[in-house]
Design a protein around this motif. Structure first.
Motif, PDB file in Angstrom:
ATOM      1  N   LYS A   1      -9.610   6.261  -9.813  1.00  0.00           N
ATOM      2  CA  LYS A   1      -9.052   4.950  -9.509  1.00  0.00           C
ATOM      3  C   LYS A   1      -8.985   4.131 -10.788  1.00  0.00           C
ATOM      4  O   LYS A   1      -9.878   4.193 -11.624  1.00  0.00           O
TER       5      LYS A   1
ATOM      6  N   VAL B   1      -0.456   2.945  -5.127  1.00  0.00           N
ATOM      7  CA  VAL B   1      -1.256   1.750  -4.848  1.00  0.00           C
ATOM      8  C   VAL B   1      -2.211   2.119  -3.719  1.00  0.00           C
ATOM      9  O   VAL B   1      -1.787   2.438  -2.607  1.00  0.00           O
ATOM     10  N   ASN B   2      -3.493   2.101  -4.041  1.00  0.00           N
ATOM     11  CA  ASN B   2      -4.533   2.488  -3.099  1.00  0.00           C
ATOM     12  C   ASN B   2      -5.071   1.278  -2.346  1.00  0.00           C
ATOM     13  O   ASN B   2      -5.475   1.381  -1.193  1.00  0.00           O
ATOM     14  N   HIS B   3      -5.077   0.128  -3.022  1.00  0.00           N
ATOM     15  CA  HIS B   3      -5.590  -1.098  -2.408  1.00  0.00           C
ATOM     16  C   HIS B   3      -5.026  -2.296  -3.157  1.00  0.00           C
ATOM     17  O   HIS B   3      -4.844  -2.241  -4.375  1.00  0.00           O
ATOM     18  N   ILE B   4      -4.749  -3.359  -2.423  1.00  0.00           N
ATOM     19  CA  ILE B   4      -4.249  -4.596  -3.011  1.00  0.00           C
ATOM     20  C   ILE B   4      -5.322  -5.654  -2.820  1.00  0.00           C
ATOM     21  O   ILE B   4      -5.684  -5.980  -1.689  1.00  0.00           O
ATOM     22  N   HIS B   5      -5.847  -6.161  -3.924  1.00  0.00           N
ATOM     23  CA  HIS B   5      -6.888  -7.181  -3.867  1.00  0.00           C
ATOM     24  C   HIS B   5      -6.248  -8.560  -4.008  1.00  0.00           C
ATOM     25  O   HIS B   5      -5.529  -8.820  -4.975  1.00  0.00           O
ATOM     26  N   ARG B   6      -6.524  -9.439  -3.037  1.00  0.00           N
ATOM     27  CA  ARG B   6      -5.920 -10.774  -3.016  1.00  0.00           C
ATOM     28  C   ARG B   6      -6.984 -11.850  -3.201  1.00  0.00           C
ATOM     29  O   ARG B   6      -8.130 -11.670  -2.808  1.00  0.00           O
TER      30      ARG B   6
ATOM     31  N   LEU C   1      -4.486  -4.707  -8.577  1.00  0.00           N
ATOM     32  CA  LEU C   1      -4.184  -3.527  -7.786  1.00  0.00           C
ATOM     33  C   LEU C   1      -5.174  -2.423  -8.104  1.00  0.00           C
ATOM     34  O   LEU C   1      -5.606  -2.281  -9.242  1.00  0.00           O
ATOM     35  N   GLU C   2      -5.497  -1.655  -7.109  1.00  0.00           N
ATOM     36  CA  GLU C   2      -6.292  -0.447  -7.297  1.00  0.00           C
ATOM     37  C   GLU C   2      -5.319   0.727  -7.175  1.00  0.00           C
ATOM     38  O   GLU C   2      -4.640   0.881  -6.167  1.00  0.00           O
TER      39      GLU C   2
ATOM     40  N   TYR D   1       0.843  -1.187   0.000  1.00  0.00           N
ATOM     41  CA  TYR D   1       0.000   0.000   0.000  1.00  0.00           C
ATOM     42  C   TYR D   1       0.882   1.243   0.000  1.00  0.00           C
ATOM     43  O   TYR D   1       1.837   1.347   0.750  1.00  0.00           O
TER      44      TYR D   1
END
Length: 124
Positions: A54, A22-27, A37-38, A7
């Protein structure tokens, strides 16, 4: 090996023509690998992508992402001190390794004078 992001990483996405954080990491919920990645866009050369929006980058396109250097002035004073302490310890370790390497090379080459100089021995 999977490319890793955290992040707040500052990135440049060449395929999309924009830079951002990187605003958010989606796993993936099962494997915990990064799915996408957002990114919060901070600058764009692409007229279709507005700053402040975004964008999402799928794992298949991570090879087109370049990590950009940080400006450490964005760190708090405590974080800056911690960063300096870590970097100083890394520099000290590198200096020790370099010195040891020069000693090893003097031994390999049989350079007694350099060996004594590096180890603080006396040549007399």
């Amino acid at each position: 090996m999977e490319k890793q992001f955290v992040y707040g990483d500052k990135v440049k996405y060449s395929m999309g023509g924009f830079e951002g954080f990187v605003n958010h990491i989606h796993r993936d919920s099962k494997t915990r690998e990064i799915d996408y990645l957002e990114i919060l866009v901070t600058s764009s050369s692409n007229p279709e992508i507005e700053e402040g929006r975004k964008r999402f980058i799928l794992k298949d396109y991570f090879n087109r992402i370049e990590l950009l250097p940080y400006d450490d002035t964005q760190l708090s004073p405590a974080q800056q001190n911690e960063l300096r302490r870590v970097l100083d310890s890394l520099e000290d370790a590198a200096n020790v390794a370099s010195h040891q390497y020069r000693i090893d090379q003097a031994l390999i080459k049989g350079d007694k004078q350099l060996f004594l100089e590096l180890t603080g021995g006396d040549s007399q």
